[in-house]
Write a protein that holds these residues in place. Structure first.
Motif, PDB file in Angstrom:
ATOM      1  N   VAL A 395       0.830  -1.204   0.000  1.00 19.03           N
ATOM      2  CA  VAL A 395       0.000   0.000   0.000  1.00 19.03           C
ATOM      3  C   VAL A 395       0.867   1.259   0.000  1.00 19.03           C
ATOM      4  O   VAL A 395       0.594   2.217  -0.729  1.00 19.03           O
ATOM      5  CB  VAL A 395      -0.950  -0.006   1.219  1.00 19.03           C
ATOM      6  CG1 VAL A 395      -1.597   1.373   1.413  1.00 19.03           C
ATOM      7  CG2 VAL A 395      -2.022  -1.073   1.060  1.00 19.03           C
ATOM      8  N   GLU A 396       1.920   1.239   0.811  1.00 19.60           N
ATOM      9  CA  GLU A 396       2.820   2.401   0.887  1.00 19.60           C
ATOM     10  C   GLU A 396       3.449   2.702  -0.466  1.00 19.60           C
ATOM     11  O   GLU A 396       3.524   3.865  -0.887  1.00 19.60           O
ATOM     12  CB  GLU A 396       3.907   2.119   1.934  1.00 19.60           C
ATOM     13  CG  GLU A 396       4.806   3.320   2.212  1.00 19.60           C
ATOM     14  CD  GLU A 396       5.836   3.012   3.290  1.00 19.60           C
ATOM     15  OE1 GLU A 396       6.881   3.672   3.300  1.00 19.60           O
ATOM     16  OE2 GLU A 396       5.583   2.098   4.112  1.00 19.60           O
ATOM     17  N   GLN A 399       0.863   4.061  -2.942  1.00 22.35           N
ATOM     18  CA  GLN A 399       0.625   5.490  -2.689  1.00 22.35           C
ATOM     19  C   GLN A 399       1.750   6.346  -3.269  1.00 22.35           C
ATOM     20  O   GLN A 399       1.502   7.421  -3.820  1.00 22.35           O
ATOM     21  CB  GLN A 399       0.487   5.723  -1.186  1.00 22.35           C
ATOM     22  CG  GLN A 399      -0.790   5.133  -0.603  1.00 22.35           C
ATOM     23  CD  GLN A 399      -0.831   5.177   0.915  1.00 22.35           C
ATOM     24  OE1 GLN A 399       0.204   5.107   1.575  1.00 22.35           O
ATOM     25  NE2 GLN A 399      -2.037   5.252   1.480  1.00 22.35           N
ATOM     26  N   GLU A 469      -6.606   4.702  -7.048  1.00 24.15           N
ATOM     27  CA  GLU A 469      -5.777   4.426  -5.873  1.00 24.15           C
ATOM     28  C   GLU A 469      -6.641   3.898  -4.724  1.00 24.15           C
ATOM     29  O   GLU A 469      -6.293   2.887  -4.092  1.00 24.15           O
ATOM     30  CB  GLU A 469      -5.052   5.691  -5.440  1.00 24.15           C
ATOM     31  CG  GLU A 469      -4.170   5.493  -4.204  1.00 24.15           C
ATOM     32  CD  GLU A 469      -3.498   6.779  -3.755  1.00 24.15           C
ATOM     33  OE1 GLU A 469      -2.758   6.734  -2.763  1.00 24.15           O
ATOM     34  OE2 GLU A 469      -3.728   7.833  -4.391  1.00 24.15           O
ATOM     35  N   ILE A 473      -6.330   0.132  -2.985  1.00 24.60           N
ATOM     36  CA  ILE A 473      -6.007   0.006  -1.556  1.00 24.60           C
ATOM     37  C   ILE A 473      -7.163  -0.634  -0.788  1.00 24.60           C
ATOM     38  O   ILE A 473      -6.952  -1.484   0.087  1.00 24.60           O
ATOM     39  CB  ILE A 473      -5.651   1.397  -0.972  1.00 24.60           C
ATOM     40  CG1 ILE A 473      -4.324   1.883  -1.576  1.00 24.60           C
ATOM     41  CG2 ILE A 473      -5.554   1.335   0.543  1.00 24.60           C
ATOM     42  CD1 ILE A 473      -3.964   3.309  -1.212  1.00 24.60           C
ATOM     43  N   THR A 474      -8.386  -0.251  -1.123  1.00 23.87           N
ATOM     44  CA  THR A 474      -9.560  -0.832  -0.449  1.00 23.87           C
ATOM     45  C   THR A 474      -9.632  -2.337  -0.675  1.00 23.87           C
ATOM     46  O   THR A 474      -9.877  -3.112   0.256  1.00 23.87           O
ATOM     47  CB  THR A 474     -10.856  -0.174  -0.960  1.00 23.87           C
ATOM     48  OG1 THR A 474     -10.816   1.230  -0.666  1.00 23.87           O
ATOM     49  CG2 THR A 474     -12.082  -0.798  -0.311  1.00 23.87           C
ATOM     50  N   THR A 477      -6.623  -4.232   1.172  1.00 28.36           N
ATOM     51  CA  THR A 477      -6.788  -4.231   2.632  1.00 28.36           C
ATOM     52  C   THR A 477      -7.997  -5.074   3.046  1.00 28.36           C
ATOM     53  O   THR A 477      -7.965  -5.731   4.086  1.00 28.36           O
ATOM     54  CB  THR A 477      -6.941  -2.795   3.166  1.00 28.36           C
ATOM     55  OG1 THR A 477      -7.972  -2.110   2.429  1.00 28.36           O
ATOM     56  CG2 THR A 477      -5.647  -2.017   3.027  1.00 28.36           C
TER      57      THR A 477
END
Length: 523
Positions: A395-396, A399, A469, A473-474, A477
């Motif tokens: 995720v990092e 981003q 994005e 990410i959703t 996670t």
């Protein structure tokens, strides 16, 4: 195709008819009486005969999920439907009905023998899902075009075909055509296809079959390519980076951007846009490649966890089985001693020993389970930390790469705004010689209009990038949360089940001991 019983009021397949049919075809005499008393579970029925029942519509068969053979011949059925749940059907007889078209067979993927003999069918189609079809009878229908036969080439296991009684059988080269176009067919109209007939057919139709095979090969290649593309897309979706390996995201920025389409007419903008696209697509490709690598890491971590989990479970099972095996040997010896004892004192002593062994078994099995729980808790916690870390790093980096996309968009926006303001100044000073469409020139009535147009385009692009994005990410996670929750829940359920098993086994042993038959003992 009029039958004497067509004039009789149509019958319906209701609960009463089904029960009666199952009872008549089920076990008779004593076994049949038992079946009637205990009730018949339609889910267990393998074969069902509903012929000569004047049935108009197929209905209420959804409970017969285990059915492998269904006989519905000699009725007045007009439409094939109501068979969706019969996925285990191997043999289906719908002969001597009033069916006009083939349909409703999509779920019958295990069907091997199908009879549609003596109906009103004019075309063979809608059977693509019958990949296991071996025997097909469609004689005495109204098939009048030999090209229908070509449809049957897709059934690679078809060995017996009956077309007798159709208008196509009157054509001069009927047999040669069928044997040539269906080279794997063994029986035609219940007769073995001889080598001479096959040879004549192959010779007569060799050129047209060559062309047909070429077309079929082209279709097959295209189909395989499509399937490969679908499989590849599923792989990309599993990594949450679908459509990032190319210009898809970039193109989506401009999909509904009316202002950008107008501004593209300005001198220097096409070149600016091409540079922006090249850099943007390169970042997306980096994100795509990184996503696939990270997906392999996640898969490896999950696989390693389940491998360790299975190893621990197998070791625990082995210890549990050995414990029970050792107990049963001692327990059996004690019971034999009690059974053969002639004195109550011996019986009391051995009964106490049996009770102690049962308690000891319970303690050992529960200790093994508690040890396993502690071991798995440590493994699960370790897996949870690892998978959360892997997803967190992913995720990092996502981003960070998406931030690069936004930086490129911001840079492009600044340059585009600069070009737009310069164009406005030239138009105001009458120094702009380029020919622009009226709707584009209308943007340059004043500075606010120009700035707003460029800003609106910029906002659309940023929103698209942000949405992609957020979506990525959703999803990743959510996957992380779901798999961690599943691991915890599975272990909780496993533990409860195991404890229940141990208690039930020990209760059974204790109950057996409490009700042990001592026979005749002498005090």
């Amino acid at each position: 195709m009029i039958r004497l019983y067509d004039a009789i009021e149509p019958n319906v397949i209701d609960e009463e008819l089904l029960k009666l049919a199952v009872e008549e075809q089920g076990p008779q005499e004593a076994a049949g009486q038992v079946a009637k008393q205990e009730g018949i579970n339609f889910k267990d029925v393998k074969s069902l005969k509903l012929d000569f029942q004047n049935i108009l519509r197929i209905d209420n068969l959804w409970q017969f999920v285990s059915l492998t053979k269904l006989q519905l011949d000699n009725n007045i059925i007009e439409k094939i439907d109501g068979l969706e749940s019969l996925v285990n059907l191997v043999w289906l007889d719908l002969s001597f009905n009033n069916i006009e078209s083939i349909e409703g067979l999509d779920t019958l993927v295990n069907l091997e023998d199908l009879s549609l003999f003596s109906n009103r069918i004019a075309k063979m189609d809608a059977m693509d899902s019958l990949v296991k079809l071996q025997v097909f009878s469609i004689g005495n229908n109204i098939l009048d075009n030999l090209l229908n036969v070509i449809y049957l080439r897709r059934f690679k296991f078809l060995r017996s075909l009956n077309l007798a009684g159709n208008p196509i059988c009157e054509e001069e080269d009927y047999k040669l055509f069928v044997t040539a176009y269906l080279p794997d067919l063994v029986y035609l109209d219940f007769r073995l296809i001889d080598a001479h007939t096959r040879e004549l057919g192959d010779t007569k139709y060799q050129y047209s079959i060559y062309e047909l095979k070429h077309r079929e090969n082209q279709i097959q290649i295209k189909l395989e390519e499509e399937q490969a593309n679908i499989a590849e897309l599923e792989k990309h979706k599993a990594a949450y980076v679908e459509y990032l390996n190319g210009p898809y995201l970039f193109d989506s920025l401009y999909l509904e951007d009316i202002e950008a389409a107008k501004l593209a007419y300005l001198p220097g903008v096409p070149e600016l846009l091409e540079t922006y696209k090249t850099k943007f697509v390169a970042v997306c490709q980096s994100l795509f490649d990184y996503g696939l690598i990270q997906q392999e890491k996640r898969k490896a971590e999950v696989a390693l966890f389940y491998e360790c989990l299975e190893e621990a479970l197998q070791d625990n099972r082995a210890q549990g089985l050995k414990t029970i095996d050792d107990f049963e040997k001692i327990h059996s010896e004690l019971l034999n001693t009690i059974r053969n004892a002639s004195e109550l004192q011996v019986v009391d002593t051995k009964m106490n020993e049996c009770a102690e062994e049962i308690n000891r078994l319970f303690d050992v099995l529960m200790t093994l389970e508690m040890q396993l729980v502690e071991q798995l808790e440590e493994s699960i916690n370790s897996f949870e930390r690892n998978i959360i870390d892997i997803v967190g790093v992913f995720v990092e980096n996502v981003q960070g790469l998406m931030a690069q996309c936004r930086d490129l968009e911001n840079h492009h926006h600044e340059k585009l705004l600069e070009i737009s303001i310069n164009t406005l100044e030239k138009i105001v000073k009458s120094e702009f010689d380029e020919d622009l469409p009226d709707d584009v020139r209308a943007l340059f009535s004043d500075k606010d209009t120009v700035v707003n147009a460029v800003g609106a385009s910029h906002d659309i692009h940023l929103l698209r990038i942000d949405n992609r994005e957020d979506e990525l990410i959703t999803k990743v996670t959510s996957w992380c949360t779901a798999i961690v929750d599943k691991v915890h829940n599975d272990e909780h359920d496993r533990n409860r089940k195991r404890v229940k098993e141990i208690n039930q086994y020990v209760d059974y042993l204790q109950n057996e001991l409490d009700n042990f038959d001592f026979g005749d003992l002498v005090d």
